[in-house]
Design a protein around this motif. Structure first.
Motif, PDB file in Angstrom:
ATOM      1  N   VAL A  12       4.889  12.229  -0.289  1.00  0.00           N
ATOM      2  CA  VAL A  12       5.327  10.830  -0.278  1.00  0.00           C
ATOM      3  C   VAL A  12       4.425  10.048  -1.219  1.00  0.00           C
ATOM      4  CG1 VAL A  12       5.784   8.795   1.101  1.00  0.00           C
ATOM      5  CG2 VAL A  12       5.881  11.041   2.147  1.00  0.00           C
ATOM      6  N   GLY A  15       2.427   8.481  -7.508  1.00  0.00           N
ATOM      7  CA  GLY A  15       1.509   7.885  -8.474  1.00  0.00           C
ATOM      8  C   GLY A  15       0.682   9.015  -9.074  1.00  0.00           C
ATOM      9  N   GLY A  18       0.152  11.946  -6.247  1.00  0.00           N
ATOM     10  CA  GLY A  18       1.329  12.703  -5.848  1.00  0.00           C
ATOM     11  C   GLY A  18       1.973  13.449  -7.003  1.00  0.00           C
ATOM     12  N   ILE A  35       8.851  12.193  -3.186  1.00  0.00           N
ATOM     13  CA  ILE A  35       9.631  10.984  -2.887  1.00  0.00           C
ATOM     14  C   ILE A  35       8.826   9.764  -3.314  1.00  0.00           C
ATOM     15  CG2 ILE A  35      10.860   9.702  -1.065  1.00  0.00           C
ATOM     16  CD1 ILE A  35      10.689  12.206   0.675  1.00  0.00           C
ATOM     17  N   ASP A  36       9.484   8.805  -3.954  1.00  0.00           N
ATOM     18  CA  ASP A  36       8.798   7.549  -4.278  1.00  0.00           C
ATOM     19  C   ASP A  36       9.762   6.381  -4.116  1.00  0.00           C
ATOM     20  OD1 ASP A  36       5.952   6.909  -5.855  1.00  0.00           O
ATOM     21  OD2 ASP A  36       7.461   5.301  -5.996  1.00  0.00           O
ATOM     22  N   GLY A  38       9.772   3.768  -5.800  1.00  0.00           N
ATOM     23  CA  GLY A  38      10.155   3.278  -7.122  1.00  0.00           C
ATOM     24  C   GLY A  38      10.553   4.438  -8.015  1.00  0.00           C
ATOM     25  N   ARG A  52      -6.933   4.381 -18.485  1.00  0.00           N
ATOM     26  CA  ARG A  52      -7.893   4.640 -17.419  1.00  0.00           C
ATOM     27  C   ARG A  52      -9.078   5.368 -18.045  1.00  0.00           C
ATOM     28  NH1 ARG A  52      -5.172   1.529 -15.099  1.00  0.00           N
ATOM     29  NH2 ARG A  52      -4.274   1.641 -13.007  1.00  0.00           N
ATOM     30  N   ILE A  53     -10.276   5.004 -17.621  1.00  0.00           N
ATOM     31  CA  ILE A  53     -11.487   5.640 -18.150  1.00  0.00           C
ATOM     32  C   ILE A  53     -11.690   6.993 -17.480  1.00  0.00           C
ATOM     33  CG2 ILE A  53     -14.014   5.501 -18.270  1.00  0.00           C
ATOM     34  CD1 ILE A  53     -13.738   2.443 -18.431  1.00  0.00           C
ATOM     35  N   VAL A 175      10.060   6.174   2.244  1.00  0.00           N
ATOM     36  CA  VAL A 175       9.811   6.902   3.495  1.00  0.00           C
ATOM     37  C   VAL A 175       9.471   5.879   4.572  1.00  0.00           C
ATOM     38  CG1 VAL A 175       8.273   8.543   4.653  1.00  0.00           C
ATOM     39  CG2 VAL A 175       9.133   9.024   2.345  1.00  0.00           C
ATOM     40  N   GLY A 205      -1.999   2.299  -1.548  1.00  0.00           N
ATOM     41  CA  GLY A 205      -2.268   1.175  -0.646  1.00  0.00           C
ATOM     42  C   GLY A 205      -1.257   1.037   0.477  1.00  0.00           C
ATOM     43  N   GLN A 223      -6.405  -6.417  -8.279  1.00  0.00           N
ATOM     44  CA  GLN A 223      -7.184  -6.294  -9.522  1.00  0.00           C
ATOM     45  C   GLN A 223      -6.330  -6.758 -10.688  1.00  0.00           C
ATOM     46  OE1 GLN A 223     -10.313  -5.247  -9.878  1.00  0.00           O
ATOM     47  NE2 GLN A 223     -10.577  -4.769  -7.712  1.00  0.00           N
ATOM     48  N   TYR A 321      -6.597  -1.706  -5.958  1.00  0.00           N
ATOM     49  CA  TYR A 321      -7.418  -0.590  -5.506  1.00  0.00           C
ATOM     50  C   TYR A 321      -7.105  -0.373  -4.022  1.00  0.00           C
ATOM     51  CZ  TYR A 321     -10.899  -1.180  -9.394  1.00  0.00           C
ATOM     52  OH  TYR A 321     -11.551  -1.261 -10.604  1.00  0.00           O
ATOM     53  N   HIS A 349     -11.548   4.403  -8.684  1.00  0.00           N
ATOM     54  CA  HIS A 349     -12.079   5.347  -9.674  1.00  0.00           C
ATOM     55  C   HIS A 349     -11.395   6.716  -9.606  1.00  0.00           C
ATOM     56  CE1 HIS A 349     -15.221   7.347  -6.897  1.00  0.00           C
ATOM     57  NE2 HIS A 349     -14.729   6.382  -6.171  1.00  0.00           N
ATOM     58  N   PHE A 351      -8.256   7.878 -10.888  1.00  0.00           N
ATOM     59  CA  PHE A 351      -7.259   8.432 -11.808  1.00  0.00           C
ATOM     60  C   PHE A 351      -7.755   9.677 -12.540  1.00  0.00           C
ATOM     61  CE2 PHE A 351      -4.374   9.206 -15.106  1.00  0.00           C
ATOM     62  CZ  PHE A 351      -3.154   8.798 -14.616  1.00  0.00           C
TER      63      PHE A 351
HETATM   64  C1  LIG Z   1      -6.767  -1.992 -12.378  1.00  0.00           C
HETATM   65  C2  LIG Z   1      -7.197  -0.596 -12.061  1.00  0.00           C
HETATM   66  C3  LIG Z   1      -8.059   0.062 -12.922  1.00  0.00           C
HETATM   67  C4  LIG Z   1      -8.472   1.351 -12.659  1.00  0.00           C
HETATM   68  N1  LIG Z   1      -9.289   1.971 -13.543  1.00  0.00           N
HETATM   69  C5  LIG Z   1      -9.593   3.279 -13.360  1.00  0.00           C
HETATM   70  C6  LIG Z   1     -10.290   3.980 -14.362  1.00  0.00           C
HETATM   71  O1  LIG Z   1     -10.633   3.443 -15.416  1.00  0.00           O
HETATM   72  N2  LIG Z   1     -10.558   5.305 -14.140  1.00  0.00           N
HETATM   73  C7  LIG Z   1     -10.169   5.944 -13.009  1.00  0.00           C
HETATM   74  O2  LIG Z   1     -10.450   7.142 -12.878  1.00  0.00           O
HETATM   75  N3  LIG Z   1      -9.505   5.296 -12.040  1.00  0.00           N
HETATM   76  C8  LIG Z   1      -9.193   3.981 -12.193  1.00  0.00           C
HETATM   77  N4  LIG Z   1      -8.464   3.315 -11.264  1.00  0.00           N
HETATM   78  C9  LIG Z   1      -8.090   3.992 -10.017  1.00  0.00           C
HETATM   79  C10 LIG Z   1      -6.850   4.842 -10.198  1.00  0.00           C
HETATM   80  O3  LIG Z   1      -5.913   4.224 -11.034  1.00  0.00           O
HETATM   81  C11 LIG Z   1      -6.294   5.134  -8.819  1.00  0.00           C
HETATM   82  O4  LIG Z   1      -7.283   5.835  -8.092  1.00  0.00           O
HETATM   83  C12 LIG Z   1      -5.041   5.978  -8.858  1.00  0.00           C
HETATM   84  O5  LIG Z   1      -4.107   5.429  -9.741  1.00  0.00           O
HETATM   85  C13 LIG Z   1      -4.469   6.061  -7.449  1.00  0.00           C
HETATM   86  O6  LIG Z   1      -3.264   6.771  -7.515  1.00  0.00           O
HETATM   87  P1  LIG Z   1      -2.465   7.101  -6.187  1.00  0.00           P
HETATM   88  O7  LIG Z   1      -1.366   8.010  -6.598  1.00  0.00           O
HETATM   89  O8  LIG Z   1      -3.384   7.561  -5.113  1.00  0.00           O
HETATM   90  O9  LIG Z   1      -1.849   5.704  -5.697  1.00  0.00           O
HETATM   91  P2  LIG Z   1      -0.638   4.856  -6.334  1.00  0.00           P
HETATM   92  O10 LIG Z   1      -0.688   4.860  -7.793  1.00  0.00           O
HETATM   93  O11 LIG Z   1      -0.660   3.531  -5.655  1.00  0.00           O
HETATM   94  O12 LIG Z   1       0.662   5.642  -5.905  1.00  0.00           O
HETATM   95  C14 LIG Z   1       1.216   5.539  -4.625  1.00  0.00           C
HETATM   96  C15 LIG Z   1       2.698   5.758  -4.756  1.00  0.00           C
HETATM   97  O13 LIG Z   1       3.270   5.810  -3.458  1.00  0.00           O
HETATM   98  C16 LIG Z   1       4.541   5.180  -3.499  1.00  0.00           C
HETATM   99  N5  LIG Z   1       4.857   4.776  -2.125  1.00  0.00           N
HETATM  100  C17 LIG Z   1       4.110   3.979  -1.322  1.00  0.00           C
HETATM  101  N6  LIG Z   1       4.693   3.877  -0.105  1.00  0.00           N
HETATM  102  C18 LIG Z   1       5.801   4.652  -0.137  1.00  0.00           C
HETATM  103  C19 LIG Z   1       6.812   4.954   0.812  1.00  0.00           C
HETATM  104  N7  LIG Z   1       6.764   4.479   2.083  1.00  0.00           N
HETATM  105  N8  LIG Z   1       7.822   5.742   0.432  1.00  0.00           N
HETATM  106  C20 LIG Z   1       7.890   6.264  -0.831  1.00  0.00           C
HETATM  107  N9  LIG Z   1       6.954   5.985  -1.763  1.00  0.00           N
HETATM  108  C21 LIG Z   1       5.921   5.211  -1.425  1.00  0.00           C
HETATM  109  C22 LIG Z   1       4.328   4.014  -4.460  1.00  0.00           C
HETATM  110  O14 LIG Z   1       5.539   3.563  -5.007  1.00  0.00           O
HETATM  111  C23 LIG Z   1       3.417   4.639  -5.498  1.00  0.00           C
HETATM  112  O15 LIG Z   1       4.141   5.198  -6.572  1.00  0.00           O
HETATM  113  C24 LIG Z   1      -8.039   2.011 -11.484  1.00  0.00           C
HETATM  114  C25 LIG Z   1      -7.166   1.360 -10.609  1.00  0.00           C
HETATM  115  C26 LIG Z   1      -6.723   0.076 -10.903  1.00  0.00           C
HETATM  116  C27 LIG Z   1      -5.783  -0.602  -9.973  1.00  0.00           C
END
Ligand SMILES: Cc1cc2nc3c(=O)[nH]c(=O)nc-3n(C[C@H](O)[C@H](O)[C@H](O)COP(=O)(O)OP(=O)(O)OC[C@H]3O[C@@H](n4cnc5c(N)ncnc54)[C@H](O)[C@@H]3O)c2cc1C
Length: 380
Positions: A12, A15, A18, A35-36, A38, A52-53, A175, A205, A223, A321, A349, A351
């Motif tokens: 689920v 990003g 997943g 599943i997403d 979006g 992303r760094i 979901v 989040g 952010q 974040y 941090h 990505f």
């Molecule tokens: C402004 C910013 C700058 C950053 N800079 C850096 C950097 O320079 N270097 C670095 O290493 N990291 C950086 N990060 C952190 C990094 O981007 C994140 O740690 C990473 O993107 C998190 O990804 P994720 O897949 O865990 O979450 P997300 O990207 O939030 O993905 C979660 C996904 O779940 C989906 N979703 C949520 N609920 C549901 C549901 N109920 N059903 C279906 N789908 C759902 C959402 O649509 C989304 O696509 C930064 C973050 C931000 C915000």
């Protein structure tokens, strides 16, 4: 409707976390569905903003160095498999007082893991990186392998290769809940009910909406990312001359930035933006666009620390974040289950690690022991 062709693993959230996990499972021949809510890559989560760094001299904790080293190799594999470039090496600078957490932490990681790095005093910094204004007592640590990942392209590439390897995507589908049973888990979406052997919740989040026990430990922090056209001396921000940077301007106040790769100089605060930070436990509350006040705070800051970048505002993007209290990642089983994993490798941090964390999560979902000790990221 209950869909019978049960996948081994359901993910689920597609990003960074997943999508790379989906790819890793599909590569291993696992029947996996992602599943997403979006259509990723999108701007609804934490994984957008064109850059992303990635860095190795990890100021947060040396424990991340082996993980990021594995991630570098896995990003290279993805680039090779996809025939595309996702990572641009620019070098990376950590700037601050010699006692700052940023500089001492980067040095500690570099020394402990024997990473190549170079140390600059303030005069040497001014000569080598004239765009930065630094205090007389500041030092800089330059690491050569740091650079920029393109998050949207990384996610699009991972999803493309995952579907080519047999993964199924359900996009634009939310979901709404799940139930763990002794031998499977059922997952309810806005369109269907699915069952699988294992579930991975990588919903960023929004994870607390699916795993309420995460409230209040996981908080969401708004952010803003800013892009400015260089005012003058544009060549000073070329990727060959201007490494990605992090700078600790006061204890605990860190900002960071990227060279101009054609869309301006991108800058942002890391965690608490002075005077403007918003903490909440609900992701939906934090997507408000940048305010005029936030732009002027950043402009005043640029004028003092990176004055040549203080030109026309080219754009902003709001992101969030997902923070844990100690700012380490969260990877663990959901409470009282042995088949539902929650992964929030974020705290601003995560990505850079996604390619390696995809491997860790694939191992965990398949009952294998990951190559990395993930216990520091377990439920705390
Ligand atoms: C402004 C910013 C700058 C950053 N800079 C850096 C950097 O320079 N270097 C670095 O290493 N990291 C950086 N990060 C952190 C990094 O981007 C994140 O740690 C990473 O993107 C998190 O990804 P994720 O897949 O865990 O979450 P997300 O990207 O939030 O993905 C979660 C996904 O779940 C989906 N979703 C949520 N609920 C549901 C549901 N109920 N059903 C279906 N789908 C759902 C959402 O649509 C989304 O696509 C930064 C973050 C931000 C915000």
């Amino acid at each position: 409707m209950v869909t019978d062709a049960s996948p081994e693993v359901l993910i689920v959230g597609l990003g960074a976390t997943g999508s790379l996990t989906l790819l890793e499972l599909a590569r291993r021949g696992v029947h996996v569905i992602g599943i997403d809510r979006g259509h990723p890559p999108h701007d609804l989560g934490s994984s957008h903003g064109r850059s992303r760094i990635i860095r190795e001299a990890y100021f947060e904790d040396p424990l991340y160095v082996p993980l990021v080293q594995r991630a570098y190799a896995a990003w290279q594999t993805l680039e090779r498999d996809a025939g595309t470039s996702l990572l641009r090496v620019t070098g990376g600078l950590c700037l601050g007082a010699p006692t700052s957490r940023l500089v001492t932490g980067a040095l500690e990681s570099a020394m402990r893991h024997r990473l190549p790095h170079e140390q600059f005093n303030a005069d040497a910094l001014r000569r080598a990186f004239p765009a930065h204004r630094v205090a007389d007592d500041w030092i800089g640590i330059l690491e050569p392998r740091a650079g920029i990942l393109d998050p949207e392209r990384c996610i699009a590439t991972a999803l493309r290769l995952a579907t080519q390897a047999g993964a199924t995507l359900h996009l634009g589908e939310t979901v709404t809940g799940w139930t763990a049973h002794p031998d499977h888990v059922t997952v309810r979406t806005t369109r269907r009910t699915l069952r699988a052997a294992q579930l991975i919740v990588s919903a960023g989040g929004r994870a607390p909406e699916l795993i309420p026990a995460l409230v209040p430990a996981l908080t969401v922090e708004r952010q803003v990312q800013f892009w400015f056209a260089p005012r003058a001396e544009a060549t000073a921000f070329a990727p060959e001359r201007f490494p990605v940077f992090l700078s600790e301007i006061a204890p605990g106040t860190i900002w960071y930035g990227f060279p101009d790769v054609g869309d301006g100089v991108k800058v942002a605060w890391h965690h608490r933006a002075p005077g403007t930070s918003t903490h909440t436990t609900r992701a939906g509350d934090v997507r408000a666009p940048a305010t005029a006040a936030e732009v002027s705070v950043m402009r005043a800051h640029l004028a003092a620390h990176l004055p040549w970048a203080d030109g026309i505002l080219r754009g902003t993007a709001t992101c969030h974040y997902s923070n844990t209290p100690d700012e380490h990642f969260l990877i663990d089983l959901a409470p009282d289950t042995d088949r539902v994993w929650v992964a929030s490798p974020c705290s601003g941090h995560g990505f850079k690690f996604a390619s390696a964390i995809g491997e860790v999560l694939a191992d965990l979902a398949l009952g294998a022991t990951p190559a990395f000790d993930f216990t520091p990221f377990r439920w705390r």
